[in-house]
Scaffold this motif. Structure first.
Motif, PDB file in Angstrom:
ATOM      1  N   SER A  17       0.830  -1.206   0.000  1.00 48.71           N
ATOM      2  CA  SER A  17       0.000   0.000   0.000  1.00 48.71           C
ATOM      3  C   SER A  17       0.862   1.251   0.000  1.00 48.71           C
ATOM      4  O   SER A  17       1.993   1.243   0.497  1.00 48.71           O
ATOM      5  CB  SER A  17      -0.902   0.029   1.243  1.00 48.71           C
ATOM      6  OG  SER A  17      -1.775  -1.065   1.273  1.00 48.71           O
ATOM      7  N   ARG A  19       0.110   5.782   0.206  1.00 44.54           N
ATOM      8  CA  ARG A  19      -0.852   6.880   0.304  1.00 44.54           C
ATOM      9  C   ARG A  19      -0.236   8.133  -0.288  1.00 44.54           C
ATOM     10  O   ARG A  19       0.800   8.603   0.177  1.00 44.54           O
ATOM     11  CB  ARG A  19      -1.247   7.131   1.751  1.00 44.54           C
ATOM     12  CG  ARG A  19      -2.399   8.118   1.896  1.00 44.54           C
ATOM     13  CD  ARG A  19      -2.588   8.515   3.327  1.00 44.54           C
ATOM     14  NE  ARG A  19      -3.848   9.204   3.564  1.00 44.54           N
ATOM     15  CZ  ARG A  19      -4.016  10.166   4.470  1.00 44.54           C
ATOM     16  NH1 ARG A  19      -2.999  10.560   5.207  1.00 44.54           N
ATOM     17  NH2 ARG A  19      -5.202  10.733   4.634  1.00 44.54           N
ATOM     18  N   ARG A  66      -9.724  -1.045  -4.850  1.00 42.31           N
ATOM     19  CA  ARG A  66      -8.345  -1.050  -4.327  1.00 42.31           C
ATOM     20  C   ARG A  66      -7.889   0.346  -3.899  1.00 42.31           C
ATOM     21  O   ARG A  66      -7.142   0.480  -2.933  1.00 42.31           O
ATOM     22  CB  ARG A  66      -7.385  -1.585  -5.397  1.00 42.31           C
ATOM     23  CG  ARG A  66      -7.688  -3.003  -5.842  1.00 42.31           C
ATOM     24  CD  ARG A  66      -6.580  -3.538  -6.746  1.00 42.31           C
ATOM     25  NE  ARG A  66      -6.434  -2.764  -7.974  1.00 42.31           N
ATOM     26  CZ  ARG A  66      -5.304  -2.172  -8.336  1.00 42.31           C
ATOM     27  NH1 ARG A  66      -4.220  -2.250  -7.584  1.00 42.31           N
ATOM     28  NH2 ARG A  66      -5.242  -1.500  -9.479  1.00 42.31           N
ATOM     29  N   GLN A  81      -5.444   6.727  -1.305  1.00 50.06           N
ATOM     30  CA  GLN A  81      -5.010   5.526  -0.601  1.00 50.06           C
ATOM     31  C   GLN A  81      -5.009   4.376  -1.598  1.00 50.06           C
ATOM     32  O   GLN A  81      -6.054   4.062  -2.181  1.00 50.06           O
ATOM     33  CB  GLN A  81      -5.926   5.210   0.570  1.00 50.06           C
ATOM     34  CG  GLN A  81      -5.566   3.939   1.323  1.00 50.06           C
ATOM     35  CD  GLN A  81      -4.230   4.041   2.026  1.00 50.06           C
ATOM     36  OE1 GLN A  81      -3.920   5.048   2.652  1.00 50.06           O
ATOM     37  NE2 GLN A  81      -3.425   2.981   1.931  1.00 50.06           N
ATOM     38  N   ASN A  83      -4.250   0.459  -2.154  1.00 46.57           N
ATOM     39  CA  ASN A  83      -4.044  -0.845  -1.534  1.00 46.57           C
ATOM     40  C   ASN A  83      -3.948  -1.928  -2.612  1.00 46.57           C
ATOM     41  O   ASN A  83      -4.352  -1.706  -3.757  1.00 46.57           O
ATOM     42  CB  ASN A  83      -5.183  -1.168  -0.572  1.00 46.57           C
ATOM     43  CG  ASN A  83      -5.287  -0.185   0.566  1.00 46.57           C
ATOM     44  OD1 ASN A  83      -4.291   0.378   1.024  1.00 46.57           O
ATOM     45  ND2 ASN A  83      -6.508   0.043   1.022  1.00 46.57           N
ATOM     46  N   SER A  84      -3.460  -3.072  -2.216  1.00 48.79           N
ATOM     47  CA  SER A  84      -3.337  -4.220  -3.130  1.00 48.79           C
ATOM     48  C   SER A  84      -2.689  -3.799  -4.449  1.00 48.79           C
ATOM     49  O   SER A  84      -3.190  -4.116  -5.546  1.00 48.79           O
ATOM     50  CB  SER A  84      -4.724  -4.828  -3.394  1.00 48.79           C
ATOM     51  OG  SER A  84      -5.337  -5.227  -2.203  1.00 48.79           O
ATOM     52  N   LEU A  85      -1.605  -3.105  -4.339  1.00 45.04           N
ATOM     53  CA  LEU A  85      -0.944  -2.575  -5.541  1.00 45.04           C
ATOM     54  C   LEU A  85      -0.414  -3.686  -6.433  1.00 45.04           C
ATOM     55  O   LEU A  85       0.019  -4.747  -5.952  1.00 45.04           O
ATOM     56  CB  LEU A  85       0.185  -1.634  -5.130  1.00 45.04           C
ATOM     57  CG  LEU A  85      -0.288  -0.241  -4.701  1.00 45.04           C
ATOM     58  CD1 LEU A  85       0.775   0.472  -3.878  1.00 45.04           C
ATOM     59  CD2 LEU A  85      -0.673   0.580  -5.916  1.00 45.04           C
TER      60      LEU A  85
END
Length: 121
Positions: A17, A19, A66, A81, A83-85
């Motif tokens: 993740s 940001r 995501r 934000q 996530n789960s890149l």
């Protein structure tokens, strides 16, 4: 003079993740839509997500579920934000804002300088 300054990019492993933040500064009367775009090497810039001053959001299909966009109107800041890149998320990410600088001026489009996001497999 209005400036958009991004931060938060970097190198992360797949599944991780990050940001991103983007703060608008200068003489600002009102910010309408804020958003994030990205451009991968050799590809066209694409819209990732956007958010209105009222909080309505819009996402590219490739990031739905995501990524989450949010904003702090008092700070003139927008966040992304991520996530789960995935490796395919690797790109330079640009902040965008449609805003009015002086009362009575037209809405203008402003861009940040970009921040690199690299996702390793």
């Amino acid at each position: 003079q209005v400036q958009l300054v991004e931060s938060g990019g970097g190198l992360v492993q797949a599944g991780g993740s990050l940001r991103l933040s983007c703060a608008a500064s200068g003489i600002i009367f009102n910010i309408n839509v804020m958003g994030w775009y990205r451009q991968a090497l050799g590809k066209q810039r694409e819209k990732v997500a956007s958010i209105t001053s009222g909080g309505n959001t819009n996402y590219a299909d490739s990031v739905k579920g995501r990524f989450t966009i949010s904003r702090d109107n008092l700070k003139n800041t927008v966040y992304l934000q991520m996530n789960s890149l995935k490796p395919e998320d690797t790109a330079t990410y640009y902040c965008n804002a449609d805003l009015v600088s002086f009362y009575g001026d037209p809405l203008r489009d402003y861009w940040g300088q970009g921040t690199q996001v690299t996702v390793s497999s």
